[in-house]
Design a protein around this motif. Structure first.
Motif, PDB file in Angstrom:
ATOM      1  N   UNK B  36       0.817  -1.208   0.000  1.00 40.96           N
ATOM      2  CA  UNK B  36       0.000   0.000   0.000  1.00 40.96           C
ATOM      3  C   UNK B  36       0.853   1.261   0.000  1.00 40.96           C
ATOM      4  N   UNK B  37       2.022   1.192   0.658  1.00 46.98           N
ATOM      5  CA  UNK B  37       2.907   2.352   0.638  1.00 46.98           C
ATOM      6  C   UNK B  37       3.433   2.615  -0.753  1.00 46.98           C
ATOM      7  N   UNK B  40       0.656   4.122  -2.940  1.00 48.72           N
ATOM      8  CA  UNK B  40       0.411   5.524  -2.586  1.00 48.72           C
ATOM      9  C   UNK B  40       1.488   6.420  -3.158  1.00 48.72           C
ATOM     10  N   UNK B  77      -5.307   7.189 -11.124  1.00 52.47           N
ATOM     11  CA  UNK B  77      -6.471   6.962 -10.278  1.00 52.47           C
ATOM     12  C   UNK B  77      -7.006   5.546 -10.448  1.00 52.47           C
ATOM     13  N   UNK B  80      -4.996   2.851  -8.558  1.00 49.21           N
ATOM     14  CA  UNK B  80      -5.371   2.696  -7.152  1.00 49.21           C
ATOM     15  C   UNK B  80      -6.593   1.817  -6.990  1.00 49.21           C
ATOM     16  N   UNK B  88      -9.654  -6.336  -1.548  1.00 46.68           N
ATOM     17  CA  UNK B  88     -10.935  -6.519  -0.876  1.00 46.68           C
ATOM     18  C   UNK B  88     -11.593  -7.828  -1.252  1.00 46.68           C
TER      19      UNK B  88
ATOM     20  N   UNK C  34       1.516   3.307   7.742  1.00 49.19           N
ATOM     21  CA  UNK C  34       0.768   3.652   6.526  1.00 49.19           C
ATOM     22  C   UNK C  34      -0.340   4.661   6.784  1.00 49.19           C
ATOM     23  N   UNK C  38      -0.902   8.741   5.009  1.00 49.81           N
ATOM     24  CA  UNK C  38      -1.996   9.277   4.201  1.00 49.81           C
ATOM     25  C   UNK C  38      -2.138  10.780   4.400  1.00 49.81           C
ATOM     26  N   UNK C  90     -10.831  10.404  -3.520  1.00 43.50           N
ATOM     27  CA  UNK C  90     -11.523   9.138  -3.770  1.00 43.50           C
ATOM     28  C   UNK C  90     -10.544   7.972  -3.811  1.00 43.50           C
ATOM     29  N   UNK C  91      -9.428   8.176  -4.497  1.00 41.18           N
ATOM     30  CA  UNK C  91      -8.459   7.093  -4.650  1.00 41.18           C
ATOM     31  C   UNK C  91      -7.826   6.720  -3.310  1.00 41.18           C
ATOM     32  N   UNK C  92      -7.418   7.724  -2.521  1.00 40.92           N
ATOM     33  CA  UNK C  92      -6.765   7.400  -1.252  1.00 40.92           C
ATOM     34  C   UNK C  92      -7.769   6.842  -0.252  1.00 40.92           C
ATOM     35  N   UNK C  94     -10.322   4.889  -1.084  1.00 42.79           N
ATOM     36  CA  UNK C  94     -10.511   3.486  -1.462  1.00 42.79           C
ATOM     37  C   UNK C  94      -9.338   2.635  -0.995  1.00 42.79           C
ATOM     38  N   UNK C  95      -8.133   3.177  -1.087  1.00 44.38           N
ATOM     39  CA  UNK C  95      -6.942   2.436  -0.664  1.00 44.38           C
ATOM     40  C   UNK C  95      -6.957   2.191   0.834  1.00 44.38           C
ATOM     41  N   UNK C  97      -9.590   2.136   2.829  1.00 46.50           N
ATOM     42  CA  UNK C  97     -10.668   1.222   3.159  1.00 46.50           C
ATOM     43  C   UNK C  97     -10.267  -0.215   2.880  1.00 46.50           C
ATOM     44  N   UNK C  98      -9.589  -0.439   1.767  1.00 50.29           N
ATOM     45  CA  UNK C  98      -9.147  -1.802   1.452  1.00 50.29           C
ATOM     46  C   UNK C  98      -8.095  -2.274   2.436  1.00 50.29           C
ATOM     47  N   UNK C  99      -7.225  -1.360   2.901  1.00 52.34           N
ATOM     48  CA  UNK C  99      -6.187  -1.755   3.856  1.00 52.34           C
ATOM     49  C   UNK C  99      -6.790  -2.101   5.196  1.00 52.34           C
ATOM     50  N   UNK C 101     -10.139  -3.091   5.833  1.00 52.20           N
ATOM     51  CA  UNK C 101     -11.115  -4.165   5.858  1.00 52.20           C
ATOM     52  C   UNK C 101     -10.509  -5.529   5.622  1.00 52.20           C
ATOM     53  N   UNK C 102      -9.423  -5.575   4.837  1.00 51.53           N
ATOM     54  CA  UNK C 102      -8.816  -6.876   4.595  1.00 51.53           C
ATOM     55  C   UNK C 102      -7.808  -7.231   5.660  1.00 51.53           C
ATOM     56  N   UNK C 104      -4.938  -6.154   6.273  1.00 54.38           N
ATOM     57  CA  UNK C 104      -3.569  -6.287   5.790  1.00 54.38           C
ATOM     58  C   UNK C 104      -2.612  -5.475   6.638  1.00 54.38           C
ATOM     59  N   UNK C 105      -3.068  -4.325   7.145  1.00 50.92           N
ATOM     60  CA  UNK C 105      -2.216  -3.479   7.969  1.00 50.92           C
ATOM     61  C   UNK C 105      -2.898  -3.307   9.303  1.00 50.92           C
TER      62      UNK C 105
END
Lengths: 84, 94, 120
Positions: B36-37, B40, B77, B80, B88, C34, C38, C90-92, C94-95, C97-99, C101-102, C104-105
């Motif tokens: 993720x880093x 980003x 965009x 991402x 997910x 992480x 953000x 929007x993009x950050x 979504x990222x 939220x995925x980090x 809910x799954x 991962x972090x």
């Protein structure tokens, strides 16, 4: 310095070379895909400095957009670590 | 001073900040402990590169070169969103 | 007279954007994990890409030696600024939220989690 665009060209080419080397040598396949996307960004600056906007538009759409999506789709069907 | 020298001086002052930022973003792409880093950092790199492209289009005096800024921003965009969907749902349905 | 003033305003916005971009990249390198990075990414994209694009639009309108080319450059820069302003959060989001809910972090110093029992 009248030639600042040559400095940008040199730095972006060196960084693109570093990213492409790391993309080959990486074991985690998802991280290698991100390195390949980073290499695409670096090459797109190089195309810009060399004054080719039509090649640039096609290269951005293919190397960053479609190529990484296709590879992430393929990796989701198999495993994520490379078995040597 | 006339207009061309003023434009050149503005570009000369802003240019090393952008280059240093690009190199620092690249270090974070290589070094990030998770994926993720890295994603980003690629995202932020693409947006700032689009801004730099629009500034250089004034220096090169060409109108066609400025169209690639929009393209870079929008495809970064989408990158991402692909990766967020992979993490997910464990599958990316294109 | 007006074109000189427009060039100065555009130039100041571009230089402010460059400084914000440098500090955003420095923060992305130095923050601990992480979810704190953000915040640095927000400075990097909004201060480092939207503000210089508006500055480039104003700067292009002030340059008289370009002729008619300055109008397309100014228009495209302005539209790119509005697009990045809408697209980047929007993009950050979504990222992040995925980090979360799954799983991962892992979020260490947790005080309150509103998404804890929510089933998707």
């Amino acid at each position: 310095m009248i030639f600042i665009h040559l400095v940008i060209l040199a730095i972006s080419m060196i960084l693109g070379f570093v990213f492409s080397y790391l993309a080959i040598m990486e074991e985690d396949l998802l991280k290698a895909v991100i390195y390949s996307a980073g290499q695409g960004v670096m090459f797109s600056i190089a195309f810009y400095i060399l004054m080719a906007p039509d090649v640039l538009l096609a290269y951005i759409a293919i190397a960053i957009g479609i190529y990484t999506a296709l590879l992430v789709f393929v990796i989701s069907k198999t495993e994520r670590k490379e078995v040597v | 001073m006339n207009a061309e020298n003023l434009l050149f001086m503005i570009l000369m002052i802003a240019f090393p900040f952008y280059l240093a930022a690009f190199v620092l973003y690249s270090i974070r792409i290589v070094k990030g402990p998770t994926i993720f880093d890295s994603v980003l950092a690629v995202d932020c790199l693409s947006f700032d590169l689009a801004a730099f492209i629009a500034i250089l289009a004034i220096y090169f005096r060409s109108a066609f070169l400025a169209t690639s800024a929009i393209i870079l921003a929008l495809w970064a965009f989408l990158l991402d969103l692909y990766l967020a969907k992979y993490f997910l749902k464990r599958e990316v349905g294109i | 007279m007006i074109s000189e003033a427009l060039m100065y305003i555009g130039g100041i916005l571009v230089i402010i954007g460059g400084i914000c971009d440098f500090f955003g990249a420095l923060g992305l390198l130095r923050f601990p994990h992480f979810y704190v990075r953000l915040h640095a990414a927000t400075v990097g994209t909004i201060g480092g890409a939207v503000v210089p694009l508006i500055g480039a639009a104003i700067l292009a309108l002030g340059c008289d030696f370009l002729g008619w080319i300055r109008y397309p450059i100014a228009g495209m820069s302005f539209i790119t600024a509005i697009l990045i302003l809408i697209v980047s959060p929007t993009a950050t989001h979504a990222l992040a939220f995925a980090a979360h809910r799954s799983k991962a972090i892992e979020w260490k110093e947790k005080v309150c989690d509103h998404l804890e029992g929510v089933k998707r």
